[in-house]
Design an enzyme around this catalytic site. Structure first.
Site, PDB file in Angstrom:
ATOM      1  N   LYS A 118     -25.611 -20.314   2.889  1.00 26.98           N
ATOM      2  CA  LYS A 118     -26.831 -19.543   2.634  1.00 26.98           C
ATOM      3  C   LYS A 118     -28.017 -20.461   2.823  1.00 26.98           C
ATOM      4  CE  LYS A 118     -27.827 -15.302   1.265  1.00 26.98           C
ATOM      5  NZ  LYS A 118     -27.032 -14.096   1.587  1.00 26.98           N
TER       6      LYS A 118
HETATM    7  P1  NAD Z   1     -35.297  -6.793   2.046  1.00 32.78           P
HETATM    8  O1  NAD Z   1     -36.234  -7.912   1.987  1.00 32.78           O
HETATM    9  O2  NAD Z   1     -35.179  -6.015   3.319  1.00 32.78           O
HETATM   10  O3  NAD Z   1     -35.604  -5.730   0.866  1.00 32.78           O
HETATM   11  C1  NAD Z   1     -35.664  -6.115  -0.478  1.00 32.78           C
HETATM   12  C2  NAD Z   1     -36.169  -4.931  -1.296  1.00 32.78           C
HETATM   13  O4  NAD Z   1     -36.158  -5.303  -2.683  1.00 32.78           O
HETATM   14  C3  NAD Z   1     -37.624  -4.536  -0.968  1.00 32.78           C
HETATM   15  O5  NAD Z   1     -37.768  -3.138  -1.093  1.00 32.78           O
HETATM   16  C4  NAD Z   1     -38.414  -5.255  -2.064  1.00 32.78           C
HETATM   17  O6  NAD Z   1     -39.674  -4.658  -2.317  1.00 32.78           O
HETATM   18  C5  NAD Z   1     -37.456  -5.093  -3.239  1.00 32.78           C
HETATM   19  N1  NAD Z   1     -37.696  -6.053  -4.316  1.00 32.78           N
HETATM   20  C6  NAD Z   1     -38.008  -7.376  -4.211  1.00 32.78           C
HETATM   21  N2  NAD Z   1     -38.182  -7.907  -5.432  1.00 32.78           N
HETATM   22  C7  NAD Z   1     -37.969  -6.900  -6.322  1.00 32.78           C
HETATM   23  C8  NAD Z   1     -37.999  -6.818  -7.722  1.00 32.78           C
HETATM   24  N3  NAD Z   1     -38.308  -7.882  -8.482  1.00 32.78           N
HETATM   25  N4  NAD Z   1     -37.720  -5.618  -8.309  1.00 32.78           N
HETATM   26  C9  NAD Z   1     -37.416  -4.537  -7.550  1.00 32.78           C
HETATM   27  N5  NAD Z   1     -37.366  -4.567  -6.210  1.00 32.78           N
HETATM   28  C10 NAD Z   1     -37.637  -5.731  -5.606  1.00 32.78           C
HETATM   29  O7  NAD Z   1     -33.860  -7.408   1.615  1.00 32.78           O
HETATM   30  P2  NAD Z   1     -32.410  -6.858   1.983  1.00 32.78           P
HETATM   31  O8  NAD Z   1     -31.976  -7.498   3.253  1.00 32.78           O
HETATM   32  O9  NAD Z   1     -32.383  -5.385   1.821  1.00 32.78           O
HETATM   33  O10 NAD Z   1     -31.541  -7.543   0.820  1.00 32.78           O
HETATM   34  C11 NAD Z   1     -31.434  -6.971  -0.481  1.00 32.78           C
HETATM   35  C12 NAD Z   1     -30.233  -7.567  -1.190  1.00 32.78           C
HETATM   36  O11 NAD Z   1     -29.056  -7.315  -0.413  1.00 32.78           O
HETATM   37  C13 NAD Z   1     -30.285  -9.078  -1.403  1.00 32.78           C
HETATM   38  O12 NAD Z   1     -29.629  -9.389  -2.621  1.00 32.78           O
HETATM   39  C14 NAD Z   1     -29.464  -9.618  -0.241  1.00 32.78           C
HETATM   40  O13 NAD Z   1     -28.903 -10.887  -0.497  1.00 32.78           O
HETATM   41  C15 NAD Z   1     -28.376  -8.544  -0.172  1.00 32.78           C
HETATM   42  N6  NAD Z   1     -27.689  -8.502   1.123  1.00 32.78           N
HETATM   43  C16 NAD Z   1     -28.389  -8.262   2.275  1.00 32.78           C
HETATM   44  C17 NAD Z   1     -27.702  -8.197   3.477  1.00 32.78           C
HETATM   45  C18 NAD Z   1     -28.398  -7.867   4.782  1.00 32.78           C
HETATM   46  O14 NAD Z   1     -27.703  -7.644   5.791  1.00 32.78           O
HETATM   47  N7  NAD Z   1     -29.724  -7.774   4.829  1.00 32.78           N
HETATM   48  C19 NAD Z   1     -26.309  -8.402   3.511  1.00 32.78           C
HETATM   49  C20 NAD Z   1     -25.627  -8.631   2.310  1.00 32.78           C
HETATM   50  C21 NAD Z   1     -26.340  -8.671   1.120  1.00 32.78           C
END
Ligand code: NAD
Length: 429
Positions: A118
């Site tokens: 990561k």
């Molecule tokens: P992103 O940046 O596209 O979206 C994050 C969302 O969370 C946004 O809507 C943001 O406004 C919101 N957010 C941020 N801080 C917040 C808070 N304190 N309270 C409430 N909402 C909040 O990110 P993503 O890619 O959707 O990732 C989200 C989660 O999924 C993370 O934990 C990431 O590690 C996990 N994840 C993502 C992927 C991927 O392919 N993108 C894969 C596996 C896991």
């Protein structure tokens, strides 16, 4: 023991167990159930390599800032390190280390020939211009040039990053080595070897996992009442796909607040609104305002934390009213909350299973890139669905057979595979 510096200096509460210790606790529990040699477990508790680099960047104003960028490589026993790159103010070395370990178990659980890594930079990307973000990303990539590569470590998007940042990383790496290397990242644009279906993949995997869990409880997605925290890549894709399957998405939220509609939100309209309003859903006219804290305790069938770590804690978990909590985010449920939810009969679908759709399609992107034969979206989705459904049922069957939680069963499958490979390879030298 894990290196002390990988743990936070100050804990939010005396009972708080940081994500790194949490992962180690589940590792130990799984290892004990599998009777894994304690010597192997000690090796697996530690990241193999921890890199922190300085990223000097000239802002548009002329001011110079120096940022800290991390990349933690937990294990490459099964194949190249693999894991996302996060841009978020809460990024710390210990958070990145915990997430790297989760990637190792996730890839092993899904049977993908990758290890776990990561990366991250502690910035709020919304405070930087596109030009500044490009300079930050290119310098970060250059600093890591010897530590990444298609056979070494393959970054992907995570919170705060997208295919745009992956294209900059791919270009920077390629410029440094002198030829195009599409395989250095996944989640890149289609024009440089990205895969169809990658953008929605993590959300699609969440939808599939929830669908299978509901079916086991005698319910379908159609008509299920769902609340989703986080409306970024993962949350919005899961919301859209579940909406298409007939689920009622009662509430969604982002960092600025949430929306609630008892009859279900018009998710395509919310998604369009967010695209037109700087990614925020706040102010959408078809729902009433709800806070992030309220969203987590709404009465519903499925609660999906899809934002950050540590959202469901010992403080709020007794007010969670969902039947199923699906961890779309990494580590959104604390160790104690996990035990309390289990005691209340609330099923927790663990992160290393629930959000694995993204890394599965990253792997399929790599497979397509190796052969230069690119599949249509239907095929990508079908291949991913096959792996996700198989993984869900293997976890569920093991959980029943060993009378353990889905999380522990998922860890047993992931950790077991890595430990076996480590044991077969032997300890170098
Ligand atoms: P992103 O940046 O596209 O979206 C994050 C969302 O969370 C946004 O809507 C943001 O406004 C919101 N957010 C941020 N801080 C917040 C808070 N304190 N309270 C409430 N909402 C909040 O990110 P993503 O890619 O959707 O990732 C989200 C989660 O999924 C993370 O934990 C990431 O590690 C996990 N994840 C993502 C992927 C991927 O392919 N993108 C894969 C596996 C896991």
């Amino acid at each position: 023991m894990v290196t002390t510096s990988l743990r936070p200096k100050e804990s939010p509460s005396p009972a708080y167990i940081c994500p790194m210790d949490r992962s180690c606790t589940y590792l130990q529990l799984a290892g004990n159930l599998l009777q894994i040699d304690p010597g192997l477990l000690i090796i697996l508790e530690q990241p193999r390599k921890v890199v922190t680099v300085s990223i000097p960047v000239k802002l548009d104003s002329g001011e110079v800032q120096v940022l800290a960028g991390h990349r933690v490589q937990h294990s490459n026993v099964l194949g190249p390190y693999k894991g996302g790159t996060r841009y978020h103010p809460s990024v710390t070395l210990q958070e990145v280390s915990a997430l790297a370990m989760l990637m190792t178990w996730k890839c092993a659980l899904l049977g993908i020939p990758y290890g776990g890594a990561k990366g991250g930079i502690a910035i709020d990307p919304s405070h930087y211009s596109v030009g500044e973000l490009e300079r930050i990303t290119r310098r970060y990539t250059t600093e890591l040039i010897k530590d990444i590569g298609p056979a070494v470590d393959i970054p992907a998007p995570d919170m705060g990053t997208s295919s745009r940042e992956m294209a900059w990383m791919m270009d920077t790496y390629s410029m440094n080595v002198g030829h195009a290397v599409p395989g250095v990242v996944t989640g890149k644009p289609l024009s440089i070897g990205g895969s169809k279906g990658r953008e929605m993949a993590t959300g699609r995997g969440v939808m599939i996992t929830v669908r299978e869990a509901l079916l086991e409880q005698g319910q379908t997605l159609a008509g299920a009442r769902v609340a989703i925290q986080g409306f970024g890549n993962v949350g919005s894709s899961a919301a859209l796909l579940m909406h298409e399957e007939g689920a009622k998405i009662l509430a969604v939220s982002d960092v600025n607040g949430g929306l609630f509609a008892p009859e279900g939100l018009d998710i395509p309209a919310v998604k369009l609104y967010a695209q037109q309003n700087n990614r925020s859903i706040v102010g959408f006219p078809g729902g009433v305002a709800v806070s992030n804290a309220e969203l987590l305790t709404l009465p519903c069938d499925v609660l999906i934390p899809a934002a950050l770590e540590d959202q469901i804690t010992e403080e709020n978990c007794d007010r969670v009213q969902a039947k199923i909590v699906a961890e779309a985010a990494n580590a959104p449920v604390t160790l104690i909350a996990d035990q309390m939810l289990e005691a209340r009969g609330i099923e927790v679908l663990p992160d290393i299973l629930t959000n694995a759709g993204g890394v599965v399609v990253s792997y399929l992107e790599w497979v397509q890139g190796q052969s230069y034969v690119f599949w249509d979206e239907e095929r990508v989705n079908r291949e991913m669905e096959g792996l996700m459904v198989q993984a869900y049922h293997r976890v569920s069957e093991l959980a029943k057979a060993r009378e353990v939680s889905l999380r522990l069963a998922a860890y047993m499958l992931g950790v077991g595979r890595v430990a076996q490979a480590l044991s077969d390879r032997g300890l170098y030298p």
